[in-house]
Write a protein that holds these residues in place. Structure first.
Motif, PDB file in Angstrom:
ATOM      1  N   PRO A 468       0.835  -1.211   0.000  1.00 28.13           N
ATOM      2  CA  PRO A 468       0.000   0.000   0.000  1.00 28.13           C
ATOM      3  C   PRO A 468       0.861   1.249   0.000  1.00 28.13           C
ATOM      4  O   PRO A 468       2.082   1.197   0.214  1.00 28.13           O
ATOM      5  CB  PRO A 468      -0.807  -0.122   1.306  1.00 28.13           C
ATOM      6  N   TYR A 469       0.224   2.398  -0.208  1.00 27.98           N
ATOM      7  CA  TYR A 469       0.971   3.648  -0.242  1.00 27.98           C
ATOM      8  C   TYR A 469       1.615   3.968   1.101  1.00 27.98           C
ATOM      9  O   TYR A 469       2.638   4.635   1.159  1.00 27.98           O
ATOM     10  CB  TYR A 469       0.052   4.805  -0.644  1.00 27.98           C
ATOM     11  N   GLU A 470       1.002   3.518   2.188  1.00 22.07           N
ATOM     12  CA  GLU A 470       1.564   3.820   3.502  1.00 22.07           C
ATOM     13  C   GLU A 470       1.357   2.647   4.444  1.00 22.07           C
ATOM     14  O   GLU A 470       0.623   1.718   4.152  1.00 22.07           O
ATOM     15  CB  GLU A 470       0.945   5.093   4.085  1.00 22.07           C
ATOM     16  N   GLY A 471       2.023   2.703   5.579  1.00 19.23           N
ATOM     17  CA  GLY A 471       1.981   1.642   6.571  1.00 19.23           C
ATOM     18  C   GLY A 471       3.401   1.238   6.939  1.00 19.23           C
ATOM     19  O   GLY A 471       4.376   1.627   6.281  1.00 19.23           O
ATOM     20  N   GLU A 472       3.538   0.469   7.992  1.00 20.46           N
ATOM     21  CA  GLU A 472       4.873   0.088   8.470  1.00 20.46           C
ATOM     22  C   GLU A 472       5.681  -0.629   7.390  1.00 20.46           C
ATOM     23  O   GLU A 472       6.876  -0.374   7.207  1.00 20.46           O
ATOM     24  CB  GLU A 472       4.735  -0.800   9.712  1.00 20.46           C
ATOM     25  N   GLU A 473       5.025  -1.556   6.678  1.00 17.25           N
ATOM     26  CA  GLU A 473       5.714  -2.313   5.636  1.00 17.25           C
ATOM     27  C   GLU A 473       6.155  -1.398   4.498  1.00 17.25           C
ATOM     28  O   GLU A 473       7.278  -1.510   3.987  1.00 17.25           O
ATOM     29  CB  GLU A 473       4.769  -3.399   5.110  1.00 17.25           C
ATOM     30  N   SER A 474       5.282  -0.472   4.119  1.00 16.24           N
ATOM     31  CA  SER A 474       5.593   0.460   3.032  1.00 16.24           C
ATOM     32  C   SER A 474       6.738   1.384   3.414  1.00 16.24           C
ATOM     33  O   SER A 474       7.666   1.614   2.623  1.00 16.24           O
ATOM     34  CB  SER A 474       4.350   1.285   2.682  1.00 16.24           C
ATOM     35  N   PHE A 475       6.697   1.912   4.628  1.00 13.85           N
ATOM     36  CA  PHE A 475       7.737   2.844   5.065  1.00 13.85           C
ATOM     37  C   PHE A 475       9.084   2.135   5.224  1.00 13.85           C
ATOM     38  O   PHE A 475      10.141   2.711   4.929  1.00 13.85           O
ATOM     39  CB  PHE A 475       7.329   3.518   6.371  1.00 13.85           C
ATOM     40  N   ALA A 476       9.040   0.891   5.662  1.00 14.07           N
ATOM     41  CA  ALA A 476      10.286   0.119   5.766  1.00 14.07           C
ATOM     42  C   ALA A 476      10.892  -0.094   4.380  1.00 14.07           C
ATOM     43  O   ALA A 476      12.123  -0.024   4.204  1.00 14.07           O
ATOM     44  CB  ALA A 476      10.018  -1.224   6.444  1.00 14.07           C
ATOM     45  N   LEU A 477      10.033  -0.336   3.380  1.00 14.78           N
ATOM     46  CA  LEU A 477      10.521  -0.536   2.020  1.00 14.78           C
ATOM     47  C   LEU A 477      11.120   0.753   1.465  1.00 14.78           C
ATOM     48  O   LEU A 477      12.155   0.717   0.779  1.00 14.78           O
ATOM     49  CB  LEU A 477       9.391  -1.030   1.118  1.00 14.78           C
ATOM     50  N   VAL A 478      10.502   1.898   1.746  1.00 15.01           N
ATOM     51  CA  VAL A 478      11.065   3.184   1.310  1.00 15.01           C
ATOM     52  C   VAL A 478      12.467   3.363   1.891  1.00 15.01           C
ATOM     53  O   VAL A 478      13.405   3.770   1.185  1.00 15.01           O
ATOM     54  CB  VAL A 478      10.149   4.357   1.736  1.00 15.01           C
ATOM     55  N   GLN A 479      12.623   3.036   3.152  1.00 16.53           N
ATOM     56  CA  GLN A 479      13.939   3.151   3.789  1.00 16.53           C
ATOM     57  C   GLN A 479      14.952   2.219   3.123  1.00 16.53           C
ATOM     58  O   GLN A 479      16.114   2.601   2.910  1.00 16.53           O
ATOM     59  CB  GLN A 479      13.825   2.829   5.280  1.00 16.53           C
TER      60      GLN A 479
END
Length: 690
Positions: A468-479
């Protein structure tokens, strides 16, 4: 304020005419004011995703996809034709599909299945489309028309913005339409004339329209501001009109002529109205310091709104009362709101157990609000009847992400792409090295192919993510993506896309939280310090309201639901600024009564005498918040509404049940914490209880 009352009395008819004319002009100006539906436009300039988007627009002709279009029951050949039709639709800048990643002359069965199923699966084609900013609604309509009989569904940021464009103004109007009848009922209960509520609403409506029209100087406002600011302005400023009108009625009951009554009312109510206005104002001023500029956008509108409401209450309303005095007298009725004569005694009997219970509850409330699960844009949950849900069921989460790095080292670019492909939830990687081959010189290919991946200075790598556009998994992937890019191009990379935007939004609003709350508390403390001339009293008042905020914000934690961080941040300041007035009213009334009677008796009478006024103010803010929440489909606005409404209820509860105990416990200390010694101190001490 003698000059003001004299001015109003002398020019009352001209004042009414000028305000009504300015209101008419404001309606026209509001129609010319732009509305920004893209919340990501308010990210700070220094955010990496903001820099990346600006750089990509400068360097590349093809923009980042912001709309997913799923066509059902189409063959590969039909999908290729459909892509051309979508590309020809109005306001469509670019379309990406399977044929941009693989050669369709080779059977898809022989191609990489993960890449194929990113774009084509079970006779459904998923196109990643870029549409012009501000034209999302028109673009989607044009795409539907271009696709003809083919069933198409939409998701993505552009689809969300199109929905906001369609509903923002109508839902803002719906919230006001829901609130006005409720306000009329409340005002009928607290006034003694059927026409007075009309004057109040005319005053509020004028101030709101003047505020909306004055936004023309900003060029545009966000749809969040449009939806929330007018109804919040009405809710927090109703007290100004009620205070002045009640003072006017009181002087008339004492035999003053209407001109003398209005003169006395303006002079006597200026201090209380100004105090209420200033605490609310500085609560909103804190929003101006947010790095995430949507806070400043709303803060500017609310600050203007409070000042204009104050001006209308002090100038426009007195003129209306003078000109409509005869009509007010002819429409008199008895006061309908009941008295609460025994309420003070009942609260005083149980004040200590209540205070102890609240103190115990406050510990988990404080811990709970500090450990909430937040979302930053739209909720992580998707309604099962939405088009976005159907697309996710078929293709999984579809999320475009761009990495830009300096052009020139094709070997390093290839290694970076290989590393990115290894990351979990990266379903495909499109770059010159991956899609064409870094072994083929760019001079042998057409400019249309090369320009998708290379500009004069940068190489562009387009990723498809299945998160998804946001969420813990998404933010970890951005990092992870940023860390990978940094390992090859230290401090030379840029990333953009919805997830990158959301991650940066998360970082900045979390930084804003402490600063905004600190500014709110410091500003309100200084205002209260000037008002009370006491060092300790502001601490008691702020602590009481802060406890109500902790209770309010902890409820999502204990109900295991996510909380919109932007709503949390905005309402924290709104609740502090708007509801500290309740504590001020209780404290001021108590101090006046304390001069004539012992502490417990003074508090008992205070609680009974102020409850009806607090109830009206809290009920207005509560119902305004709930109307805002019920009328909107946007989760940010819903969060602002529900938190505001619930916060007002909790604030009046804390003021009535917790603050009296704090004041009584510190009753002997308060006279010694004043900025200067007063005669009142001696008078208070003379009434100490045995």
């Amino acid at each position: 304020m003698k000059w003001l009352s004299g001015f109003v009395i002398r020019y009352k008819k001209s004042i009414i005419a000028v305000f009504l004319a300015l209101t008419a002009v404001s309606v026209v100006l509001f129609a010319c004011t732009g509305i920004n539906y893209n919340i990501m436009d308010y990210l700070p300039e220094e955010a990496n995703s903001t820099k990346a988007l600006d750089l990509m627009e400068e360097e590349f002709d093809q923009p980042l996809p912001n709309l997913n279009v799923m066509a059902e029951n189409v063959s590969l050949e039909e999908a290729v034709e459909l892509k051309q039709k979508i590309a020809g639709a109005d306001y469509v800048r670019d379309v990406m599909w399977l044929d941009d990643s693989i050669d369709l002359r080779t059977p898809v069965e022989m191609q990489d299945s993960a890449t194929v199923e990113t774009y084509y699966k079970d006779n459904c084609a998923l196109f990643m489309v870029s549409v012009e900013d501000g034209k999302e609604r028109s673009a989607i309509s044009s795409i539907r028309e271009a696709c003809g009989d083919v069933a198409v569904k939409f998701s993505g940021n552009a689809a969300d913005q199109a929905s906001s464009q369609e509903l923002a103004i109508s839902q803002a109007v719906k919230a006001i339409i829901m609130l006005v009848p409720i306000l009329i009922i409340i005002l009928l209960l607290v006034t003694e004339s059927y026409i007075e509520p009309v004057f109040y609403l005319l005053t509020l409506g004028t101030s709101v329209l003047l505020n909306l029209g004055s936004n023309i100087v900003l060029g545009e406002i966000s749809f969040v501001t449009l939806a929330a600011a007018p109804i919040l302005q009405m809710a927090v400023s109703l007290d100004y009109a009620v205070f002045l009108s009640h003072s006017y009625d009181e002087f008339k009951r004492h035999g003053f002529e209407q001109t003398d009554a209005i003169r006395m009312a303006i002079q006597s109510s200026t201090k209380s109205i100004s105090a209420s206005m200033l605490t609310t104002l500085f609560g909103f001023v804190a929003l101006l310091f947010m790095q995430f500029r949507i806070g400043a956008d709303m803060g500017i509108s609310l600050v203007k709104g409070v000042l204009l409401s104050y001006l209308c209450a002090m100038v426009f309303l007195p003129a209306l009362l003078l000109c409509g005095d005869k009509l007010i007298e002819r429409t008199k009725h008895r006061r309908l709101i009941p008295t609460f004569g025994t309420l003070g005694k009942r609260i005083m009997k149980v004040r200590i157990p209540l205070a102890l219970i609240l103190l115990v509850v406050m510990v988990p409330a404080f811990l709970g609000q500090a450990n909430n699960s937040f979302f930053y844009g739209t909720s992580e949950s998707t309604p099962v009847d939405s088009e976005e849900y159907e697309i996710e069921q078929k293709f999984g989460a579809t999320n475009s992400f761009v990495v830009m790095v300096p052009r020139g080292d094709s070997a390093k670019e290839t290694m970076l792409c290989q590393e990115l492909k290894k990351l979990d939830h990266v379903s495909s990687v499109m770059s010159y090295a991956e899609t064409v081959s870094n072994k083929i010189p760019t001079v042998y290919l057409s400019e249309s192919i090369v320009s998708q991946f290379y500009s004069e200075n940068y190489a562009r790598i387009i990723l498809s993510l299945d998160v998804p556009y946001e969420g813990e998994e998404s933010f970890a992937l951005v990092q992870q993506i940023r860390a990978t890019a940094d390992s090859y191009y230290p401090d030379q990379w840029y990333t953009c896309g919805q997830s990158a935007n959301m991650y940066d939004m998360k970082v900045f609003v979390e930084q804003d939280n402490q600063l905004v709350n600190l500014i709110t508390i410091v500003c309100i403390y200084l205002v209260l310090l000037l008002m009370t001339q006491n060092l300790l009293t502001p601490v008691l008042l702020i602590l009481t309201i802060k406890c109500s905020i902790w209770l309010n914000m902890s409820i999502p934690y204990f109900t295991a639901s996510s909380l919109c961080y932007l709503g949390y941040l905005i309402v924290s300041t709104v609740q502090m600024g708007a509801t500290v007035d309740y504590a001020i009213l209780l404290t001021n009334t108590y101090q006046e009564k304390r001069l004539q009677m012992p502490a417990k008796q003074a508090m008992t009478e205070t609680l009974s005498s102020i409850f009806s006024s607090l109830l009206v103010s809290a009920a207005t803010l509560t119902l305004a918040g709930f109307c805002l929440s019920l009328s909107s489909s946007n989760e940010i606005i819903q969060a602002i509404g529900i938190l505001t409404g619930r916060g007002a209820i909790l604030a009046i509860g804390m003021v009535m049940l917790f603050l009296p105990t704090l004041i009584l416990l510190t009753d002997k200390i308060l006279p010694h914490t004043g900025l200067r010694r007063r005669k009142k101190k001696k008078e208070i001490l003379n009434h100490e209880e045995a």
